[in-house]
Design a protein around this motif. Sequence first.
Motif, short mmCIF file in Angstrom:
data_model
loop_
_atom_site.label_atom_id
_atom_site.label_comp_id
_atom_site.label_asym_id
_atom_site.label_seq_id
_atom_site.Cartn_x
_atom_site.Cartn_y
_atom_site.Cartn_z
N VAL A 613 0.85 -1.19 0.00
CA VAL A 613 0.00 0.00 0.00
C VAL A 613 0.88 1.24 0.00
O VAL A 613 0.65 2.21 -0.72
N GLY A 618 -1.17 3.15 -2.65
CA GLY A 618 -2.52 2.61 -2.69
C GLY A 618 -3.45 3.28 -1.70
O GLY A 618 -4.67 3.08 -1.73
N MET A 728 -5.05 -3.32 8.28
CA MET A 728 -6.36 -3.75 7.80
C MET A 728 -7.32 -2.57 7.72
O MET A 728 -8.08 -2.43 6.76
N VAL A 731 -6.35 -0.36 4.73
CA VAL A 731 -6.72 -0.96 3.45
C VAL A 731 -8.24 -0.94 3.30
O VAL A 731 -8.76 -0.68 2.21
N ALA A 732 -8.94 -1.17 4.41
CA ALA A 732 -10.41 -1.18 4.33
C ALA A 732 -10.92 0.20 3.91
O ALA A 732 -11.76 0.32 3.02
N SER A 734 -9.28 2.47 2.29
CA SER A 734 -8.88 2.73 0.91
C SER A 734 -9.77 1.96 -0.06
O SER A 734 -10.19 2.50 -1.08
N ALA A 735 -10.03 0.68 0.30
CA ALA A 735 -10.86 -0.13 -0.59
C ALA A 735 -12.23 0.50 -0.73
O ALA A 735 -12.82 0.53 -1.81
N TYR A 736 -12.72 1.01 0.38
CA TYR A 736 -14.05 1.64 0.34
C TYR A 736 -14.01 2.88 -0.55
O TYR A 736 -14.92 3.12 -1.34
N HIS A 738 -12.11 3.34 -2.93
CA HIS A 738 -11.71 2.93 -4.26
C HIS A 738 -12.84 2.25 -4.99
O HIS A 738 -12.61 1.32 -5.75
N HIS A 739 -14.05 2.70 -4.76
CA HIS A 739 -15.21 2.02 -5.31
C HIS A 739 -15.24 2.23 -6.81
O HIS A 739 -15.67 3.26 -7.30
N LEU A 740 -14.79 1.24 -7.57
CA LEU A 740 -14.57 1.44 -8.99
C LEU A 740 -15.79 1.12 -9.84
O LEU A 740 -16.03 1.73 -10.85
N PHE A 741 -16.54 0.13 -9.40
CA PHE A 741 -17.65 -0.34 -10.23
C PHE A 741 -18.91 -0.46 -9.36
O PHE A 741 -18.81 -0.68 -8.15
#
Lengths: 805, 494
Positions: A613, A618, A728, A731-732, A734-736, A738-741
């Motif tokens: 990350v 990231g 965690m 990353v969580a 960031s993932a949230y 990073h909502h791509l689709f």
Amino acid sequence: MAYFYQVIALPFITAVFVPFLHKRINPRIHTGWFVLFVPLILFCYLCSYIPIISAGRIVHLNLPWIPSYGLNLTAHLDGLALVFALIISGMGFLVTLYSIYYLSKFKEALHNFYVYLLLFMGAMLGVVFADNLFVLYVFWEITSISSFLLIAYWFEREKSRSGAQKSLLITVFGGLSMLAGFILLFLITGTASIQALMNKVELIQSHPFFVPAMVLVLLGAFTKSAQFPFSIWLPDAMEAPTPISAYLHSATMVKAGIYLVARLTLLFGGAAEWFWLVAGVGLVTLFYGSLNALKQTDLKALLAYSTISQLGLIMSLLGLGSAALYFGAGKEGTVYAIAIFAAIFHLVNHATFKGCLFMVVGIIDHELGTRSIRKLGGLMQAMPISFLLTLTGSLAMAGLPPFNGFLSKEMFFAAVLKAGEMPFFQMGRWGSLLVFVAWLASVFTFVYCLIILCRTFLGKQHTEKLKKKPHEASFGMLLSPIILAALVIIIFFYPNVLSRHLLQPAWEAVLPTFAGAASLQYEIKPWHGFNAALLMTIGVVLLGFFLYKTFLKWRRFLRLYPHRYTLNNLYIWLLEKTEVFSRAVTKRYMTGFARDYLVYILAFVILVVGGAVYLFNGFTLDFSRNSAVSLYEILLLLGMVSCAITVLLSQSRLTSVIAVGGLGFMVVTFFVIFRAPDLALTQLVVETVTTVLLLLCIYHLPKFKKEKSPWRFKLVNGVIAIGVGTVMTLVAFSAYAHHLFPSISGFYKNSYQLAGAKNIVNAILVDFRGFDTMLEILVLSMAGLGVYTLIKLCLTRREEHEGSQ
Amino acid sequence: MNNTIVLPIVIPIIAGMVMVICKNMIKLQRYLSIAVTLLIGAAAAFLLEQIKREGVQTLYLGGWEAPFGITLVADMFAVLLVLTTALITFCCLCYAFSSIGADREQHYFYPLTLFLMAGVNGSFLTGDIFNLFVFFEVMLVASYVLITLGGTKMQLRESVKYILINMISSSLFLIAIAFLYAMLGTLNMAHLSVRVAQAGQGGLMTAVAFLFLIVFSIKAGLFLFFWLPGPYSAPPTAIAALFASLLTKVGVYGIIRLFSLVFYHEPNVTHLFIGILAAVSMVLGAMGAVAYWDIRRILTYNVVVGVGFILAGFASFTLEGMRGAVYYLLHDMNVKALLFLLGGTIIHLTGTDKLKEMSGLIRLHPQLGWMFFLAALALSGIPPLSGFIGKLFVTTGTFQAGYFWLGGIGLFTGLLVLYSVMKIFMQVFWGYTNYTAETEKGTTKGLLWPLGILTAVVLFLGLGAEALSEYVDLAVAVLSDPRLYVDAVLSSNL
């Protein structure tokens, strides 16, 4: 051409039947008699190719093995292959014949012996006929394996086993290096066919992989042909029965490396690296072998070192001859190319005289029960034929007329002298050293040849040291060495018959680019006037005699070299240290504690995921899509945190369990707030049941003790825990962000139309993803079975054993 | 739509359920379990031919098309593994008939083995990442029960570690899926592939890919193998062989599938990292194998080396490397099962697993000895046995990719592997025979023929590699061109 593969495969086919045959006929008839026909047929069949090959033709055959990957049993039958194949089958015949008398049919496991022998024979033929590099490697390794099995034929002996292991490790090491080299060649050219490679010499020589590939391939050749410093396996290989030593470890297998070098000379030759590596290592081996041979008192060990030395000689000739390719076809090149001719010639000669010597030593061992020259002496009267055989063999090796060794030795001197004057490859002053080393090694060779001959057969007889009374061996046992000794003499008188039919085509096969030039003609002459080579031979004889006479006086200087620093001890040291070091390292991290393993795994998670990350940028935060956080949620969060801390800090189990339960119920509340009643209900049930179960279990558990662990232990735990949590969470987030689709969940919204279910969650669980649910049910039922078996079945070690009977 | 795909999953589950009900009918359980493995083998063989003719096969479970429902996908790679699994389970079951003992048989050994098989097959065949998680659970829970089955002290001690570590890795798996779903909004692997390709594999995506890599590495014993040697030496031979042969390979499969289908856009980062992990595993595994003098430990460390070698081939991400990886994977599953069964037989006969206490077994058990010899050679990739083709292509692939260090380490550790297993052979089978048939602790009655089958496969995979080449190349084609997989799954929509 017909039946080529059937005949070549004969050893393998017979090997399959030998054990059954052995069971049938032993001990009525010696199993060897049935094996004997295999090399005989092979030899006769191969002889039928001599006219074809000597007429300058080449036979190329193909048999598919794995055609999809181009791995075919393509046979390329040219002069070089034929010389080797004839030695393999011819020596194979003589050795098998000899073994029939050497190995007792009552005491020995003959079926094993002959299976290994046939396996080797087939594989060795495969090596010399194979055109595909990888197929060559296949057969190459089979020869290593069969050699391993043969060395350890008397596997009860500790020394046999360790000798076998040593040879296996060293030759397989070389084999793997060679494989790596072959792969590099394949990557350069895109082909694994040796003949096809020959057309791409320029491409190969200009490629950056050229030198690595050369070194790797040479490692294979040097280990197999017992070149310095890999020679240490060969003396230990003498634990094998003597027929095997004569066959594999002097005449055939150890020459596989020489074959490879000869075969690939065209590819690598002409480069200074190749010249120096092959010639240099060859000369060092020649010298090292001959010097060490002087130290030996066991006749077989002496012969082993002499084999090493002779292999070095042949190798150095191939190296010297490669200079011819520097010039290319033409007069100038041919002068150097003669060295290659000499190499092939000496290879044949060596097979004859060394085979003869080994067999005689085997006879002495067989008849007298010892091979130590300290116990032998004066056997001439008792064993006159053996004496004559040894005379022939050892003088041929020493390079005296009228034996074939004289011819090739002279050619060796001529080649060394010529190379010493070379104006290229940075020869310079090295030239004279080269000549001197070659000459000195020949002096030593002369001395040990005399030792073999004189210390065994002349002088006083030490009957008191022998277990048996000396007597001549049976005729059957003498037959093979007699044939070889006869060859030694015949070749001296008619060398050009051999040359025309076999050596010349082999020479042309090594240097196909020269073949057309017609300059590749050489007439072997026993007498070529007083030239430098002859003077060198005379010098060898004179100094050799002197040194032999004074041997007892200077022998102790040989022993001055400290025993600790030998190559053999280096090998043993390496083997031991590898084991000790490996164990130390392994024990260091394999502690057996689950906590340590978890630390490794979680630290790895932090490092790798967190590192990724960080390194690849990231990390992103984006709260724009978030809904507002209400007061309830903050309160619940605080409650959860305090529950978690309570678990960590509480002094009693009961409090911890209740705190865990509390945490669970607050999660339930979250589900309620987020309007997921199904989940909330499920979670509620789970939490209740687990809390109750835990409370039940507590009753049976031992008294709760506060763990007293050192602060470092706790520190590591703390760092890991916080680290994993942080990574965690980051990353969580960031993932949230990073909502791509858009999620596929939109599809399930009209679950009523699709599945007739008003409740999406239920529809997902039992319909859209019903398969998952079914499997989860399976998981639960297995867990149930697990609990049941844990309670019901408690085997002790003893019961377990009885149960299994 | 191809309903055959579900058979390797459903048959063992149904049969297992029947066996749970018929708890005490051991004969029935034996026959049924054998029949199940044969049936699955037949189904797999049928699928192989079908895939060869028609390409990748799919099945939308419940008729819910991808990416909304769960999709099963049978490509050549997966089905080859299913076939191998059937073979190995068959042999391990046959071996278990005469070795596992009546107690364990009566306590659900057969149904649990079949459930394990269902989990393994499902992991290979599923095309949905959450479903993969579920199959992992099926497989793991079955393995938890199998590892404790019998409840000896050593089993219980090791199972605690095993369960603990696997629980952690399962939760990491779940977290990783959640991250992926948050970013991409889908679970279907083909769909994931499409979406990652569209959005590009950014830094965060790579980080999540690494989290998946860690999860699978724990299962596969790639670098994170510390937990492995203990639990793999605790259970009875037949179970240990199943574990060594199958369980780690499911992790390997996960890595190969995910990093060839979804996260294949940054091979210089992800695949290089896999390569480094593979190199470290090979070195550490080989060191462990060399260090010890007891059979079980030597063999379990060799499991780690094998995993490293397979993934070294995959890490090269070249056609040759992946072809080698597939060959080596098939070989490794087979030869590990064989070696563990052989090792177990030796321990059963001698009553010890300390090499220094054994000697000269070959006089009494020549077949056992030669099978071990062949297996040992195959393990270290000596031609022309089964490990050779894989070794050749893996090394070629790594060299082609410029990873000379990786190929070099692979070859060199091969030598150490040879040393470690030859040590077993020489200590156990050679030397003076100090046993007689009477002083032995057990017999080989009924144990040899399953070993013979596996040995025959060792020979066949090497000498008859041509027969497989077509299938392996089709498997590699899908691995190197994910579009083949994606198109088969999502052809009807999107």
